[in-house]
Design a protein around this motif. Structure first.
Motif, short mmCIF file in Angstrom:
data_model
loop_
_atom_site.label_atom_id
_atom_site.label_comp_id
_atom_site.label_asym_id
_atom_site.label_seq_id
_atom_site.Cartn_x
_atom_site.Cartn_y
_atom_site.Cartn_z
N ASP A 94 48.81 -47.87 -4.55
CA ASP A 94 49.29 -46.74 -3.74
C ASP A 94 49.04 -47.01 -2.27
N ILE A 95 47.93 -47.69 -1.98
CA ILE A 95 47.55 -47.99 -0.60
C ILE A 95 47.21 -49.47 -0.55
N VAL A 96 47.78 -50.18 0.41
CA VAL A 96 47.50 -51.61 0.52
C VAL A 96 47.09 -51.92 1.95
N GLY A 97 46.39 -53.03 2.13
CA GLY A 97 46.04 -53.43 3.49
C GLY A 97 44.83 -54.33 3.53
N ASP A 98 44.33 -54.55 4.75
CA ASP A 98 43.12 -55.34 4.90
C ASP A 98 41.90 -54.42 4.78
N SER A 99 40.71 -54.99 4.96
CA SER A 99 39.49 -54.20 4.74
C SER A 99 39.45 -52.97 5.64
N LEU A 100 39.91 -53.14 6.91
CA LEU A 100 39.87 -52.02 7.84
C LEU A 100 40.82 -50.91 7.40
N ALA A 101 42.05 -51.30 7.04
CA ALA A 101 43.03 -50.31 6.60
C ALA A 101 42.54 -49.59 5.35
N LEU A 102 41.97 -50.33 4.42
CA LEU A 102 41.50 -49.69 3.18
C LEU A 102 40.34 -48.73 3.48
N ALA A 103 39.46 -49.15 4.39
CA ALA A 103 38.33 -48.26 4.74
C ALA A 103 38.85 -46.98 5.40
N THR B 237 44.37 -60.22 8.44
CA THR B 237 45.59 -60.23 7.61
C THR B 237 46.56 -59.16 8.09
N ALA B 238 46.06 -58.03 8.57
CA ALA B 238 46.96 -57.00 9.11
C ALA B 238 47.66 -57.51 10.36
N ALA B 239 46.91 -58.22 11.22
CA ALA B 239 47.51 -58.76 12.44
C ALA B 239 48.54 -59.83 12.09
N MET B 240 48.26 -60.62 11.04
CA MET B 240 49.25 -61.63 10.61
C MET B 240 50.54 -60.94 10.16
N SER B 241 50.41 -59.89 9.37
CA SER B 241 51.60 -59.15 8.88
C SER B 241 52.40 -58.61 10.08
N SER C 24 22.06 -51.94 9.26
CA SER C 24 22.84 -52.29 10.45
C SER C 24 23.05 -51.09 11.35
N ASP C 25 23.44 -51.38 12.61
CA ASP C 25 23.77 -50.29 13.52
C ASP C 25 25.22 -49.87 13.36
N ILE C 26 26.08 -50.85 13.13
CA ILE C 26 27.52 -50.56 13.05
C ILE C 26 28.19 -51.68 12.26
N CYS C 27 29.29 -51.35 11.60
CA CYS C 27 30.07 -52.37 10.88
C CYS C 27 31.25 -52.81 11.72
N CYS C 28 31.89 -53.89 11.29
CA CYS C 28 33.15 -54.33 11.90
C CYS C 28 33.97 -55.03 10.84
N THR C 29 35.25 -55.22 11.15
CA THR C 29 36.11 -56.07 10.30
C THR C 29 36.64 -57.18 11.20
N SER C 30 37.41 -58.09 10.61
CA SER C 30 37.98 -59.15 11.46
C SER C 30 39.02 -58.55 12.41
N GLY C 31 39.56 -57.37 12.05
CA GLY C 31 40.57 -56.73 12.89
C GLY C 31 40.00 -55.99 14.09
#
Ligand code: SF4
Length: 327
Positions: free
Chosen positions: A63-72, A241-245, A150-157
């Motif tokens: 139903d929902i697709v994407g990279d880690s950031l989009a899914l989060a 992967t989102a930036a690649m798309s 941790s203080d904060i998370c990040c993704t590759s995006g």
């Protein structure tokens, strides 16, 4: 395929993936797809699928697709009672952190990640002792227990934006050495890193990129920042992967290669059958533990469920929510 007198949802779906899945293989998927569609309705469930899932999952039941950031991000909007994560365990934990009252299922509990396995909460505490006062930025590809330290998370995006949002001149960035080195090349913030690697992206080499260019003249090379820096130096574009798309959607290079997990190319190629995708295949064995069969079973049994200790969850959630607040 033979026309059916009584069309099933899977009959309609084949058209979407006919460039990625040979007709002879389709009957092996159709029963699970129909059963999953029925169970999603019965359970009020949604399926979140990462870009590295195979096309029959990514294009047919998700139903929902994407990279880690989009899914989060999307996980914060989910209204269903049940969330099935077609991805690896840390992604399911992130979905659970953001939806503590919902049932979150990971179809195979052993779907891990070499990055997540490279660091423990004790390692983070030791780094904090060694570098007092330096904030810890943790890649989402980590366990909830590590996020909690941790203080904060990040993704590759969003890694660069997250690091620069802290307003400091030095950060500890965990656990992906190559992502940290690649981001360090783009920012004036000094980055202390760890030695975790993605077992898929660390396999790409600069020599391989040069060979690809020789074998496929005119090929446009897109690389993921979990790859070694010399690979990115040889690429035409580097991004999540989102930036690649997004790059493929806007530039539509006639011949291209995505230096990332193999299913990503399959999934993007489904949308652009006119483009010539060169496909060196580095496969993530953890992502590939998720199948239609185990998604079907998870929806039937509502197992395996993801659970996180309340104290750990509260601290880890803060780190993820801080990341989501960075634009
Ligand atoms: S592709 Fe790499 S980072 Fe992604 S789940 Fe697999 S091992 Fe982890």
């Amino acid at each position: 395929m033979m026309p059916s007198l009584d069309p099933r949802p899977s009959d309609r779906l084949y058209d979407k993936v006919r460039h990625a899945i040979p007709a002879i293989e389709w009957p092996a998927f159709a029963d699970d797809i129909d059963a999953i569609m029925d169970l999603k309705r019965a359970r009020n469930a949604v399926i979140l699928a990462h870009n590295y899932q195979t096309p029959e999952i990514f294009h047919c039941v998700a139903d929902i697709v994407g990279d880690s950031l989009a899914l989060a991000r999307e996980a914060t909007q989910v209204e269903a009672d049940v969330i099935v994560v077609a991805g690896v365990h840390f992604m399911a934990e992130t979905a659970k952190l953001l939806n503590p009252s919902k049932t979150v299922l990971i179809p195979d509990r052993d779907a891990g990640c070499s990055l997540a396995d490279s660091i423990t909460p004790a390692d983070v505490r030791l780094l904090r002792q060694r570098y007092p006062g330096v904030p810890v930025v943790t890649y989402v590809n980590t366990s909830a227990a590590v996020k909690a330290e941790s203080d904060i998370c990040c993704t590759s995006g969003n890694a660069k934006a997250v690091i620069e949002s802290l307003g400091v001149d030095r950060v500890i960035m965990l656990p992906d050495e190559y992502l940290a080195r690649n981001i360090a090349a783009e920012t004036s913030v000094r980055i202390i890193t760890w030695t975790g690697h993605c077992e898929v992206h660390e396999l790409f080499t600069a020599a391989e990129v040069r060979q690809l260019r020789e074998d496929h003249p005119g090929v446009v090379v897109l690389a993921h920042p979990e790859s070694p820096p010399d690979v990115l130096a040889e690429a035409d574009f580097a991004g999540s992967t989102a930036a690649m798309s997004a790059y493929v959607a806007s530039k539509r290079p006639p011949r291209l290669v995505l230096l990332t997990e193999c299913s990503m190319s399959d999934n993007v190629a489904v949308q652009y059958p006119d483009l010539d995708f060169i496909r060196p295949c580095n496969l993530c064995p953890h992502m590939k533990r998720i199948t239609l069969a185990n998604i079907h079973r998870a929806l039937q049994t509502l197992q395996p469920q993801v659970s996180i200790d309340d104290t750990v969850a509260a601290r880890a959630r803060l780190a993820v929510e801080r990341m989501l607040a960075v634009r």
